[in-house]
Design a protein around this motif. Structure first.
Motif, PDB file in Angstrom:
ATOM      1  N   GLY A 204       0.766  -1.247   0.013  1.00 55.45           N
ATOM      2  CA  GLY A 204      -0.105  -0.118   0.141  1.00 55.45           C
ATOM      3  C   GLY A 204       0.859   1.298   0.020  1.00 55.45           C
ATOM      4  N   ILE A 205       2.296   1.259   0.059  1.00 53.45           N
ATOM      5  CA  ILE A 205       2.996   2.433   0.166  1.00 53.45           C
ATOM      6  C   ILE A 205       3.060   2.832  -1.252  1.00 53.45           C
ATOM      7  N   ASP A 206       2.821   3.998  -1.328  1.00 60.15           N
ATOM      8  CA  ASP A 206       2.968   4.851  -2.732  1.00 60.15           C
ATOM      9  C   ASP A 206       3.930   6.073  -2.935  1.00 60.15           C
ATOM     10  N   ILE A 207       4.857   5.419  -3.604  1.00 61.98           N
ATOM     11  CA  ILE A 207       6.150   6.499  -3.721  1.00 61.98           C
ATOM     12  C   ILE A 207       5.742   7.852  -4.223  1.00 61.98           C
ATOM     13  N   GLU A 208       5.016   7.788  -5.127  1.00 64.43           N
ATOM     14  CA  GLU A 208       4.459   9.129  -5.885  1.00 64.43           C
ATOM     15  C   GLU A 208       3.859  10.164  -4.745  1.00 64.43           C
ATOM     16  N   THR A 209       2.996   9.498  -3.983  1.00 68.70           N
ATOM     17  CA  THR A 209       2.249  10.463  -2.959  1.00 68.70           C
ATOM     18  C   THR A 209       3.105  10.574  -1.602  1.00 68.70           C
ATOM     19  N   ALA A 210       4.291   9.917  -1.356  1.00 63.58           N
ATOM     20  CA  ALA A 210       4.849   9.810  -0.103  1.00 63.58           C
ATOM     21  C   ALA A 210       5.101  11.069   0.491  1.00 63.58           C
ATOM     22  N   HIS A 211       5.330  12.274  -0.217  1.00 61.74           N
ATOM     23  CA  HIS A 211       5.615  13.601   0.229  1.00 61.74           C
ATOM     24  C   HIS A 211       4.274  14.386   0.236  1.00 61.74           C
ATOM     25  N   ASP A 212       3.260  14.131  -0.052  1.00 60.81           N
ATOM     26  CA  ASP A 212       2.000  15.076  -0.181  1.00 60.81           C
ATOM     27  C   ASP A 212       1.658  15.584   1.108  1.00 60.81           C
ATOM     28  N   ARG A 213       2.013  15.157   2.170  1.00 62.23           N
ATOM     29  CA  ARG A 213       1.757  15.922   3.369  1.00 62.23           C
ATOM     30  C   ARG A 213       2.475  17.299   3.609  1.00 62.23           C
ATOM     31  N   TRP A 214       3.707  17.285   2.933  1.00 66.79           N
ATOM     32  CA  TRP A 214       4.581  18.444   3.010  1.00 66.79           C
ATOM     33  C   TRP A 214       3.767  19.717   2.599  1.00 66.79           C
ATOM     34  N   ALA A 215       2.776  19.570   1.700  1.00 62.54           N
ATOM     35  CA  ALA A 215       2.262  20.716   1.220  1.00 62.54           C
ATOM     36  C   ALA A 215       1.554  21.508   2.450  1.00 62.54           C
ATOM     37  N   GLU A 216       1.159  20.710   3.384  1.00 61.11           N
ATOM     38  CA  GLU A 216       0.622  21.585   4.775  1.00 61.11           C
ATOM     39  C   GLU A 216       1.613  22.544   5.473  1.00 61.11           C
ATOM     40  N   SER A 217       2.826  22.585   5.157  1.00 60.78           N
ATOM     41  CA  SER A 217       3.734  23.375   5.786  1.00 60.78           C
ATOM     42  C   SER A 217       3.336  24.786   5.482  1.00 60.78           C
TER      43      SER A 217
END
Length: 452
Positions: A204-217
């Motif tokens: 279930g680990i998706d490399i493409e979306t792995a850093h999506d949460r960074w946008a919340e910075s």
């Protein structure tokens, strides 16, 4: 005594493994029932504390100290075991218990280091500068392989340079910048069909979306977050900085000047003593074939004049430091550093970034002549002078240079001297390029703390 320590380590390892399995069972139950056991969050954070303690006893106290100064949160929606955001001037370290608890102890510690490297190299903001130009997957892969090359015991799903090279038929090497990796992967991706680019793992680990949460910075508190990170790094580096961190910081920026060519020209020009060689017979005993002859050695002294006047901004200084670092890599001998404004304030020698001292307090205006006077007074006639400046000084030197060559590295549009008596290189640094030197900013902060 060694046997006692070994058995204690085994007991500790078994205990933390048992706790991990219990928490993993709770996490799996949550995904099936939607109900999370009361006290799970507290126990999970306690598990992280145990991991931190194991990192300290395992010689990884730098990372444990770093983690201790962050806010730790649980988030089951993460598509990767770890993530981080900058919120209200604080570093928030996020964990998905489900994927994180599947990791063995050494793998979990490796993923903590992985996220810390992202933070140190300011990948959060550098990713924003890249996302409108390159494919999202290329950026995600570039960020991961730029840090994973320094980490051992990574889980199987973590992307490495070799796996990326095989998948995209590339020949990427270590110690390149994030931007270089992203551009190379993006170009390769454009030649492939989308179906072959699916990197979602079976777990279930998706490399493409792995850093999506960074946008919340939160970007409005960027300066505050920067100061927070510097404080955390200073705290973590209280007992020294690991060698792999120093290596990462040293590769954080790429210079704009071809120092290899500049130094090679100096090598051909300035003799410095003599060296032994088998290409020539000994003059005094030419019949002795076993004796080496001598040739002139063209290994020049290099002096760097670093303008620390009030007109030099922090961004400008980071551009200078990047070039200085590149210069040290191309020259084996020590380099003399002169910190100067309207006079020479300090004189010391460096071999690498670890020798660069924290800057003195910024002063007033700039005068170029004191450096040349200092070179004459200290009989540095054979030195190759590299002068880093913004170019704003007097229009005429007070004396003719007595040394053999000068290279002016000017961050601006021109130099005020009507006759600079040397080559002038205009160093243009924009915002994106300065961001690449963030590791150097961090290093200077750490050096400043150690010097107290």
């Amino acid at each position: 005594m060694a046997d006692l320590n070994f058995h204690k380590d085994l007991r500790d390892r078994d205990a933390i493994s048992a706790r991990r399995r219990e928490l993993l069972s709770d996490a799996v139950d949550f995904t099936e029932s939607g109900s999370l056991r009361k006290g799970f969050s507290r126990d999970f954070l306690k598990y992280l504390d145990e991991l931190s303690f194991r990192m300290v006893t395992g010689g990884e106290d730098y990372y444990a100290l770093f983690l201790s100064r962050t806010i730790r949160e649980i988030d089951f929606t993460l598509t990767y075991p770890t993530a981080s955001v900058m919120r209200k001037g604080s570093v928030v370290f996020m964990f998905n218990p489900l994927s994180f608890l599947f990791l063995e102890e050494l793998e979990a510690r490796a993923m903590i280091k992985h996220e810390i490297y992202h933070i140190i190299l300011k990948h959060h903001s550098r990713e924003k500068a890249l996302k409108n130009k390159y494919q999202k997957l290329a950026i995600s892969l570039g960020m991961d392989i730029s840090v994973n090359q320094y980490i051992t015991n990574l889980p199987h799903f973590a992307e490495r340079i070799n796996s990326v090279n095989v998948r995209f038929n590339l020949n990427l090497r270590t110690n390149e910048t994030l931007e270089f990796y992203v551009e190379s992967i993006h170009d390769a991706m454009m030649k492939m069909d989308r179906k072959s680019l699916d990197l979602k793992k079976d777990n279930g680990i998706d490399i493409e979306t792995a850093h999506d949460r960074w946008a919340e910075s939160e970007t409005e508190d960027e300066d505050r977050s920067r100061e927070t990170i510097k404080a955390i790094l200073s705290h973590a580096g209280d007992k020294g900085v690991p060698g792999e961190i120093l290596k990462i910081l040293e590769t954080g920026g790429k210079g704009r000047i071809n120092w290899q060519s500049s130094v090679r020209r100096a090598l051909r020009t300035v003799p410095k003593g003599r060296r032994k060689t088998v290409a020539r017979l000994d003059r005094r005993q030419p019949d002795r074939l076993d004796l080496k002859g001598e040739l002139r050695d063209f290994a020049p002294d290099i002096t760097v004049a670093l303008d620390i006047s009030g007109s030099i901004s922090d961004k400008d200084m980071n551009g200078f430091l990047t070039e200085m670092l590149m210069l040290t890599r191309q020259h084996d001998a020590p380099i003399r550093v002169l910190e100067c404004d309207n006079e020479v304030r300090r004189d010391y020698m460096i071999r690498s970034i670890k020798d660069i001292r924290p800057l003195l307090e910024r002063r007033g205006g700039t005068r170029f002549s004191p450096v040349f006077e200092y070179i004459r007074e200290n009989n540095l006639r054979s030195t190759f002078l590299v002068y880093f400046t913004d170019g704003e000084g007097e229009d005429r030197l007070s004396m003719s240079p007595v040394h053999f060559r000068t290279l002016w590295v000017v961050l601006g549009t021109s130099i005020s001297l009507k006759d600079p008596r040397g080559d002038v290189f205009i160093l243009k640094v924009d915002r994106e390029e300065v961001d690449r030197t963030y590791g150097l900013q961090v290093m200077r902060t750490l050096l400043h703390e150690w010097a107290r």
